[in-house]
Design an enzyme around this catalytic site. Sequence first.
Site, PDB file in Angstrom:
ATOM      1  N   SER A   1       0.824  -1.209   0.000  1.00 17.81           N
ATOM      2  CA  SER A   1       0.000   0.000   0.000  1.00 17.81           C
ATOM      3  C   SER A   1       0.857   1.258   0.000  1.00 17.81           C
ATOM      4  O   SER A   1       0.340   2.375  -0.008  1.00 17.81           O
ATOM      5  CB  SER A   1      -0.934  -0.002   1.217  1.00 17.81           C
ATOM      6  OG  SER A   1      -0.198  -0.172   2.412  1.00 17.81           O
TER       7      SER A   1
ATOM      8  N   ASN B   1      -2.424  -2.661  13.110  1.00 15.46           N
ATOM      9  CA  ASN B   1      -3.885  -2.504  13.042  1.00 15.46           C
ATOM     10  C   ASN B   1      -4.376  -1.263  13.785  1.00 15.46           C
ATOM     11  O   ASN B   1      -5.220  -0.535  13.284  1.00 15.46           O
ATOM     12  CB  ASN B   1      -4.582  -3.758  13.584  1.00 15.46           C
ATOM     13  CG  ASN B   1      -4.293  -4.974  12.712  1.00 15.46           C
ATOM     14  OD1 ASN B   1      -3.764  -4.830  11.609  1.00 15.46           O
ATOM     15  ND2 ASN B   1      -4.619  -6.154  13.204  1.00 15.46           N
TER      16      ASN B   1
ATOM     17  N   THR C   1     -39.382  27.487 -10.436  1.00 15.36           N
ATOM     18  CA  THR C   1     -39.735  26.121 -10.045  1.00 15.36           C
ATOM     19  C   THR C   1     -39.896  25.398 -11.375  1.00 15.36           C
ATOM     20  O   THR C   1     -40.329  26.013 -12.358  1.00 15.36           O
ATOM     21  CB  THR C   1     -41.050  26.060  -9.242  1.00 15.36           C
ATOM     22  OG1 THR C   1     -42.091  26.603 -10.047  1.00 15.36           O
ATOM     23  CG2 THR C   1     -40.968  26.844  -7.931  1.00 15.36           C
ATOM     24  N   HIS C   2     -39.519  24.139 -11.427  1.00 15.23           N
ATOM     25  CA  HIS C   2     -39.542  23.366 -12.690  1.00 15.23           C
ATOM     26  C   HIS C   2     -38.711  24.047 -13.777  1.00 15.23           C
ATOM     27  O   HIS C   2     -38.973  23.867 -14.955  1.00 15.23           O
ATOM     28  CB  HIS C   2     -40.971  23.173 -13.201  1.00 15.23           C
ATOM     29  CG  HIS C   2     -41.947  22.751 -12.142  1.00 15.23           C
ATOM     30  ND1 HIS C   2     -42.210  21.427 -11.867  1.00 15.23           N
ATOM     31  CD2 HIS C   2     -42.687  23.470 -11.256  1.00 15.23           C
ATOM     32  CE1 HIS C   2     -43.098  21.355 -10.875  1.00 15.23           C
ATOM     33  NE2 HIS C   2     -43.387  22.586 -10.471  1.00 15.23           N
TER      34      HIS C   2
ATOM     35  N   SER D   1     -12.717  27.653 -27.168  1.00 13.99           N
ATOM     36  CA  SER D   1     -12.813  26.473 -28.014  1.00 13.99           C
ATOM     37  C   SER D   1     -11.718  26.550 -29.057  1.00 13.99           C
ATOM     38  O   SER D   1     -11.403  27.620 -29.562  1.00 13.99           O
ATOM     39  CB  SER D   1     -14.184  26.442 -28.677  1.00 13.99           C
ATOM     40  OG  SER D   1     -14.113  25.702 -29.877  1.00 13.99           O
TER      41      SER D   1
ATOM     42  N   LYS E   1     -16.405  31.208 -28.542  1.00 13.07           N
ATOM     43  CA  LYS E   1     -16.871  30.501 -27.350  1.00 13.07           C
ATOM     44  C   LYS E   1     -16.141  30.867 -26.070  1.00 13.07           C
ATOM     45  O   LYS E   1     -14.962  31.169 -26.065  1.00 13.07           O
ATOM     46  CB  LYS E   1     -16.723  28.983 -27.548  1.00 13.07           C
ATOM     47  CG  LYS E   1     -17.615  28.446 -28.643  1.00 13.07           C
ATOM     48  CD  LYS E   1     -18.924  27.920 -28.120  1.00 13.07           C
ATOM     49  CE  LYS E   1     -18.769  26.555 -27.514  1.00 13.07           C
ATOM     50  NZ  LYS E   1     -20.021  26.051 -27.008  1.00 13.07           N
TER      51      LYS E   1
ATOM     52  N   ASN F   1     -16.340  28.777 -22.560  1.00 11.46           N
ATOM     53  CA  ASN F   1     -16.987  27.611 -21.945  1.00 11.46           C
ATOM     54  C   ASN F   1     -16.778  27.579 -20.433  1.00 11.46           C
ATOM     55  O   ASN F   1     -15.678  27.839 -19.951  1.00 11.46           O
ATOM     56  CB  ASN F   1     -16.444  26.318 -22.560  1.00 11.46           C
ATOM     57  CG  ASN F   1     -16.784  26.218 -24.046  1.00 11.46           C
ATOM     58  OD1 ASN F   1     -17.844  26.664 -24.469  1.00 11.46           O
ATOM     59  ND2 ASN F   1     -15.869  25.663 -24.817  1.00 11.46           N
TER      60      ASN F   1
ATOM     61  N   GLU G   1     -18.542  23.047 -14.993  1.00  9.94           N
ATOM     62  CA  GLU G   1     -18.918  21.702 -15.437  1.00  9.94           C
ATOM     63  C   GLU G   1     -18.179  20.632 -14.633  1.00  9.94           C
ATOM     64  O   GLU G   1     -18.744  19.595 -14.275  1.00  9.94           O
ATOM     65  CB  GLU G   1     -18.632  21.538 -16.926  1.00  9.94           C
ATOM     66  CG  GLU G   1     -19.515  22.426 -17.790  1.00  9.94           C
ATOM     67  CD  GLU G   1     -19.037  22.452 -19.238  1.00  9.94           C
ATOM     68  OE1 GLU G   1     -19.696  21.826 -20.065  1.00  9.94           O
ATOM     69  OE2 GLU G   1     -17.997  23.075 -19.523  1.00  9.94           O
TER      70      GLU G   1
ATOM     71  N   TYR H   1      -9.896  -6.663  12.103  1.00  5.88           N
ATOM     72  CA  TYR H   1      -9.218  -6.177  10.905  1.00  5.88           C
ATOM     73  C   TYR H   1      -9.117  -7.276   9.853  1.00  5.88           C
ATOM     74  O   TYR H   1      -8.824  -8.421  10.170  1.00  5.88           O
ATOM     75  CB  TYR H   1      -7.806  -5.687  11.258  1.00  5.88           C
ATOM     76  CG  TYR H   1      -7.029  -5.208  10.037  1.00  5.88           C
ATOM     77  CD1 TYR H   1      -7.166  -3.910   9.576  1.00  5.88           C
ATOM     78  CD2 TYR H   1      -6.180  -6.070   9.341  1.00  5.88           C
ATOM     79  CE1 TYR H   1      -6.477  -3.472   8.446  1.00  5.88           C
ATOM     80  CE2 TYR H   1      -5.486  -5.647   8.210  1.00  5.88           C
ATOM     81  CZ  TYR H   1      -5.643  -4.342   7.772  1.00  5.88           C
ATOM     82  OH  TYR H   1      -4.966  -3.918   6.651  1.00  5.88           O
TER      83      TYR H   1
ATOM     84  N   GLN I   1      -7.551  -2.265   3.757  1.00  6.52           N
ATOM     85  CA  GLN I   1      -6.519  -1.452   3.129  1.00  6.52           C
ATOM     86  C   GLN I   1      -7.084  -0.729   1.898  1.00  6.52           C
ATOM     87  O   GLN I   1      -6.519   0.262   1.436  1.00  6.52           O
ATOM     88  CB  GLN I   1      -5.334  -2.347   2.746  1.00  6.52           C
ATOM     89  CG  GLN I   1      -4.186  -1.629   2.084  1.00  6.52           C
ATOM     90  CD  GLN I   1      -2.950  -2.498   2.011  1.00  6.52           C
ATOM     91  OE1 GLN I   1      -2.272  -2.712   3.005  1.00  6.52           O
ATOM     92  NE2 GLN I   1      -2.659  -3.037   0.827  1.00  6.52           N
TER      93      GLN I   1
ATOM     94  N   LYS J   1      -8.307   3.462   1.488  1.00  7.28           N
ATOM     95  CA  LYS J   1      -7.585   4.736   1.348  1.00  7.28           C
ATOM     96  C   LYS J   1      -7.654   5.393  -0.012  1.00  7.28           C
ATOM     97  O   LYS J   1      -7.933   6.593  -0.110  1.00  7.28           O
ATOM     98  CB  LYS J   1      -6.124   4.539   1.753  1.00  7.28           C
ATOM     99  CG  LYS J   1      -5.987   4.295   3.236  1.00  7.28           C
ATOM    100  CD  LYS J   1      -4.570   3.950   3.618  1.00  7.28           C
ATOM    101  CE  LYS J   1      -4.557   3.131   4.890  1.00  7.28           C
ATOM    102  NZ  LYS J   1      -5.145   1.766   4.706  1.00  7.28           N
TER     103      LYS J   1
HETATM  104  N1  ARG Z   1      -1.290  -1.239   5.145  1.00 10.96           N
HETATM  105  C1  ARG Z   1      -2.280  -1.753   6.031  1.00 10.96           C
HETATM  106  C2  ARG Z   1      -3.621  -1.086   5.826  1.00 10.96           C
HETATM  107  O1  ARG Z   1      -3.644  -0.071   5.243  1.00 10.96           O
HETATM  108  C3  ARG Z   1      -1.845  -1.515   7.440  1.00 10.96           C
HETATM  109  C4  ARG Z   1      -2.378  -2.492   8.424  1.00 10.96           C
HETATM  110  C5  ARG Z   1      -1.785  -3.817   8.185  1.00 10.96           C
HETATM  111  N2  ARG Z   1      -2.139  -4.753   9.166  1.00 10.96           N
HETATM  112  C6  ARG Z   1      -1.948  -6.039   9.013  1.00 10.96           C
HETATM  113  N3  ARG Z   1      -2.323  -6.809   9.958  1.00 10.96           N
HETATM  114  N4  ARG Z   1      -1.383  -6.501   7.937  1.00 10.96           N
HETATM  115  O2  ARG Z   1      -4.654  -1.579   6.200  1.00 10.96           O
END
Ligand code: ARG
Length: 460
Positions: free
Chosen positions: A24, A111, A156-157, A278, A284, A286, A291, A318, A323, A326
């Site tokens: 990660s 964890n 409205t509408h 454009s 133009k 834009n 948007e 966990y 993971q 993120k």
């Molecule tokens: N990189 C892991 C995560 O984002 C960290 C926690 C890892 N824990 C484990 N028991 N392997 O979740």
Amino acid sequence: MTNKMWGGRFQSGPDAIMEEINASIGFDKRLFRQDISGSKAHASMLAKQGIISKSDAAEIRKGLVQVQGEIEAGTFTFSRALEDIHLNVESRLKDIIGPAAGRLHTARSRNDQVALDFRLYVRDTVDHFDAQLQGLQVALAEKAEVHAATIMPGFTHLQVAQPVTFGHHMLAYVEMLARDRSRLADARRRMNENPLGAAALAGTSFPIDRHDTAKALGFDRPTRNSLDTVADRDFVLETLSACAICAIHLSRLAEEIVIWSTSQFRFVKLSDKFTTGSSIMPQKRNPDAAELVRAKPGRIIGALTALLTVMKGLPLTYSKDMQEDKEPAFDAFDNMSLAIAAATGMVKDMVPNEAEMRKAAASGFSTATDLADWLVRTLKLPFREAHHVTGSLVALAETEGCDLPELSLSLMHSVEPRITKDIYKVLTVENSVASRVSFGGTAPKNVKREAKRWLKLLKA
Ligand code: ARG
């Protein structure tokens, strides 16, 4: 080679694909500040509790400062073999300070470490959004104050309904953003508990002090159940869901800016700063920024959906599934921030076209309700009957090809003989908006007062 941080019971290293799916570091490296703050707080608590020596804690702290400096300077080499930010930092710490680094992970697991890092990150993000949204509210309220009496059609509408003021319209968004900020603040309050010390899942036999690390890291208190703590990603879900709602608000504003800036509407003019040309059509201009702000909920709702789906049915505690929390969240937060910034820029930048908006506000029989109200007030007609009479007058104006204020008194008398010339006073858009003095109504004096109230609150 086996993993140097946890490879004790392994004979061989991971398959290349295993390493690729498992690592990660490519995305969690952005948690380095939070990771290092957490480690500093943890090490100093361990020393206070006599779990590690004061000198080891001092070494660890010094080493962590150096690691942070290297990452900030861009000289740190991240290793995919070391999986994530936690092991990358700890491994480098060992290079710098030697064996004392190995004591940092006492009474801790990745964890609770990742739960901590991500909470700190999301908390920082919420604070950042709060400041940004406040800035956008100020921009809107300032526009509202200047344009408290600038008339535009209310829809409205997407059909012209009744005249309102541009300031009132701006303040509608100030209200939405106030609710967004309050949802974020609410999420922040719930997330502000210290996960550190839950360890792998069960807590620890070491005499740690979770209140101490809570205080050091700005948390209100430690979390109360170690299993829940390492399994919980509600704080991300809540924040993403508050972001999703906020992004929807911004998309509605953006859509209005798109509509208002068309050559059909011409309600506002955007400057060169927030528009593009454009490559083929030289005339133009834009509204690309608007948007894109309109489009951002796609990703943000996507991130919320992705994480809800990852968490659904996950057994405690966990699992590595988590993971996957993120990347979508980072993407959503980055884009949320960009959307708020772009919306703020556009609001500051746009110039309302007062003549065009007034003309549109006066079209489409927009003061018909005022006429009906006059019949109720002056002739004491029941509202339903007044509605009917007004409908006939509108039909008459339509056949005559004119607007209500241009309808002659004698023509009006063909529908309702008791109407007097006084009626013309309520048929102008100025009188219409000025009469809307009910609490929360669009009358310029209300809008001026509200804009001032908001600006005072926002700048306090
Ligand atoms: N990189 C892991 C995560 O984002 C960290 C926690 C890892 N824990 C484990 N028991 N392997 O979740």
